[in-house]
Design a protein around this motif. Structure first.
Motif, mmCIF file in Angstrom:
data_model
loop_
_atom_site.group_PDB
_atom_site.id
_atom_site.type_symbol
_atom_site.label_atom_id
_atom_site.label_comp_id
_atom_site.label_asym_id
_atom_site.label_seq_id
_atom_site.Cartn_x
_atom_site.Cartn_y
_atom_site.Cartn_z
ATOM 1 N N LYS A 11 -0.681 -45.656 -11.857
ATOM 2 C CA LYS A 11 -0.244 -44.683 -12.673
ATOM 3 C C LYS A 11 -0.678 -44.530 -14.033
ATOM 4 O O LYS A 11 -0.735 -43.576 -14.823
ATOM 5 C CB LYS A 11 1.282 -44.638 -12.706
ATOM 6 N N LYS A 12 -0.907 -45.624 -14.755
ATOM 7 C CA LYS A 12 -1.456 -45.839 -16.176
ATOM 8 C C LYS A 12 -2.819 -45.164 -16.301
ATOM 9 O O LYS A 12 -3.274 -44.460 -17.172
ATOM 10 C CB LYS A 12 -1.517 -46.936 -16.610
ATOM 11 N N TRP A 13 -3.676 -45.680 -15.371
ATOM 12 C CA TRP A 13 -5.030 -45.293 -15.495
ATOM 13 C C TRP A 13 -5.949 -44.241 -14.670
ATOM 14 O O TRP A 13 -6.872 -43.592 -15.001
ATOM 15 C CB TRP A 13 -5.835 -46.704 -15.225
ATOM 16 N N TYR A 14 -5.387 -44.059 -13.461
ATOM 17 C CA TYR A 14 -6.125 -43.061 -12.696
ATOM 18 C C TYR A 14 -5.481 -41.890 -12.652
ATOM 19 O O TYR A 14 -5.017 -41.102 -12.200
ATOM 20 C CB TYR A 14 -5.836 -43.720 -11.196
ATOM 21 N N HIS A 15 -6.314 -41.101 -14.028
ATOM 22 C CA HIS A 15 -6.301 -39.558 -13.888
ATOM 23 C C HIS A 15 -7.480 -38.876 -14.433
ATOM 24 O O HIS A 15 -8.489 -39.572 -14.608
ATOM 25 C CB HIS A 15 -5.529 -39.630 -15.072
ATOM 26 N N PRO A 16 -7.576 -37.750 -14.201
ATOM 27 C CA PRO A 16 -9.040 -36.884 -14.256
ATOM 28 C C PRO A 16 -9.364 -37.071 -15.607
ATOM 29 O O PRO A 16 -10.553 -37.122 -15.862
ATOM 30 C CB PRO A 16 -8.468 -35.732 -14.122
ATOM 31 N N ASN A 17 -8.749 -37.017 -16.535
ATOM 32 C CA ASN A 17 -9.283 -37.433 -18.108
ATOM 33 C C ASN A 17 -9.571 -38.688 -18.606
ATOM 34 O O ASN A 17 -9.834 -39.009 -19.543
ATOM 35 C CB ASN A 17 -8.181 -36.719 -19.251
ATOM 36 N N ASN A 18 -9.280 -39.649 -17.292
ATOM 37 C CA ASN A 18 -9.965 -41.088 -17.756
ATOM 38 C C ASN A 18 -10.855 -41.471 -16.617
ATOM 39 O O ASN A 18 -11.167 -42.753 -16.208
ATOM 40 C CB ASN A 18 -8.517 -41.995 -17.687
ATOM 41 N N ALA A 19 -11.787 -40.611 -16.092
ATOM 42 C CA ALA A 19 -12.443 -40.498 -15.160
ATOM 43 C C ALA A 19 -13.664 -39.724 -15.314
ATOM 44 O O ALA A 19 -13.390 -38.618 -16.040
ATOM 45 C CB ALA A 19 -11.859 -40.573 -13.608
ATOM 46 N N PHE A 20 -14.808 -39.861 -14.456
ATOM 47 C CA PHE A 20 -15.974 -38.975 -14.549
ATOM 48 C C PHE A 20 -16.612 -39.250 -12.950
ATOM 49 O O PHE A 20 -16.469 -40.160 -12.398
ATOM 50 C CB PHE A 20 -17.082 -39.069 -15.607
ATOM 51 N N VAL A 21 -17.135 -38.032 -12.657
ATOM 52 C CA VAL A 21 -17.962 -38.006 -11.535
ATOM 53 C C VAL A 21 -19.601 -37.702 -11.828
ATOM 54 O O VAL A 21 -19.617 -37.103 -12.535
ATOM 55 C CB VAL A 21 -17.513 -36.827 -10.470
#
Length: 449
Positions: A199-209
């Motif tokens: 819940k802390k890290w898995y968010h769209p603004n903390n990722a890229f594709v």
């Protein structure tokens, strides 16, 4: 293949280098997810690569290995995908999938035929925030991780040694902890710890594709709208600075006797700047990174390297020599030297010979031809690597997750041409200082020291 590689290196040496040009298209979705599309139309295949800016380096002491644990749990299922079905779905669509965790990131990918890309994007977007693992699923998976640790670390003397050696080198820094986690921490995992990490890290603004292969951004837009764009951005992710490893007061040394060791070894880690972090919390010295790459190649990059010729060929004290350095990581880096002695050669003798060879290297004059050859080899490795879309995407993603800008990914290919022999010797004298290093010795018995 070796002959073809040699011909290619010779051609690079004889002709001016033209920048490879890693062309990409980019868009940012409304939820903050960055998408990079790299077109390669040679085969009708696409790699769907999702990178999360959360790895073992972001863990707390006492909770090591959580990033890797969650990587396993990401295959447990969502409300739309039953447990253990994720990889089966990929396989039914003729694809391959996997995931891996590092200090700097956690990444997931599928490699499929172009017509099946949409399905891969659907299931990957689904688990970005829809993971539904239960405590009943979590408990046996923790045992799987413990068994993995036993197989990869506990049962392999060299791996155990390097885990301990890295911790001695940087006991306060995340890079001094194992990515898989300490055994005690794994045993103490709870369902809630892993749920909170997700819940802390898995968010769209903390990722890229990264989509790489037979695809363009225009073709990808409608698929993005149906998949990743629908993932809500429920919170802003903020990264805290990592703990800093203080400057050393002097040289460190770690010696280990292990009766299970088949082959003794000698290793040394010298602290060094990376592109994104300097030593002991200092700002990175980016101008030193390319000379360090060239230096490592000249010193220990293969059978023609300086140390191989000195220690293996001429003095016949070592069976193998390696020197490595990576500039691409969020934290500070290191120059790593590993020597394996010939049977009957004591590590004390090998270390003395190494020190003498290194002193001679630092005090002698390098030829322009030596530097040029090392540069050409480094470039050729990059060119051959990019022939595989997955490898190209891996290096592109690793660069960005460490802190690099996508447009700067290729800059080193031209900048490295400016490296001179003087630059190489300067970084050798600056960074290869024993007072800023940790030396490790692994033997089967005391007589091998």
């Amino acid at each position: 293949m070796k002959k073809l590689c040699s011909i290619f290196v010779m051609l690079l040496t004889l002709t001016p280098w033209v920048a490879w040009g890693f062309d990409f298209e980019h868009t940012t979705l409304e939820n903050g997810l960055d998408v990079y599309v790299v077109s390669d139309h040679r085969t009708p295949v696409v790699v769907n690569f999702v990178w999360y800016k959360a790895g073992a380096g972001d863990e707390e002491n006492g909770k090591t290995g959580l990033a890797h644990m969650l990587e396993h749990l990401m295959f447990k299922g969502t409300e739309n995908i039953p447990p253990q079905e994720f990889s089966k779905i990929v396989a039914r669509h003729g694809g391959k999938d996997n995931a891996f965790t590092s200090y700097d990131y956690t990444a997931y990918y599928q490699k499929v035929a172009k017509e099946n890309l949409l399905k891969m994007m659907e299931i990957e977007a689904d688990r970005m925030q829809g993971l539904t693992f239960t405590d009943a699923e979590f408990q046996p998976e923790r045992d799987v991780i413990l068994e993995e640790r036993r197989m990869r670390v506990e049962s392999k003397p060299q791996n155990r040694f390097f885990e301990e050696f890295s911790h001695v080198h940087m006991p306060n820094h995340p890079y001094g902890r194992p990515v898989i986690g300490w055994q005690k921490d794994i045993e103490n995992y709870t369902y809630q710890m892993n749920h909170d990490w997700y819940k802390k890290w898995y968010h769209p603004n903390n990722a890229f594709v990264i989509l790489i292969g037979d695809i363009t951004l225009d073709e990808a837009r409608p698929m993005l709208a149906q998949t990743y764009a629908k993932v809500p951005n429920v919170r802003q992710v903020n990264h805290q600075p990592w703990a800093v490893e203080p400057a050393f007061d002097g040289a460190k040394r770690y010696q280990k006797v292990d009766k299970a060791v088949q082959v003794p070894l000698w290793a040394r880690m010298y602290r060094a700047t990376s592109l994104f972090a300097g030593i002991a919390g200092a700002k990175p010295n980016k101008d030193d990174t390319l000379p360090l790459m060239v230096m490592a190649q000249i010193l220990g990059g293969g059978n023609s390297s300086y140390l191989y010729q000195k220690l293996v060929k001429e003095q016949e004290l070592a069976d193998s020599v390696s020197v490595s350095y990576s500039s691409v990581q969020r934290g500070e880096s290191s120059v790593d030297v590993v020597l394996v002695p010939k049977e009957g050669v004591r590590l004390e003798t090998l270390e003395h010979a190494y020190e003498q060879a290194l002193t001679a290297f630092s005090q002698n004059t390098l030829s322009d031809a030596q530097v040029k050859r090392a540069i050409t080899l480094l470039k050729s490795y990059d060119v051959y690597g990019r022939d595989d879309p997955f490898v190209a995407a891996y290096h592109f993603g690793k660069f960005m997750v460490a802190g690099g800008k996508a447009k700067a990914f290729d800059d080193w290919l031209t900048e490295i041409e400016k490296v001179t022999a003087e630059d190489v010797l300067n970084v050798a004298n600056k960074y290869l200082q024993v007072d800023h290093s940790t030396t490790g010795l692994l033997v089967q018995n005391d007589n091998q020291f």
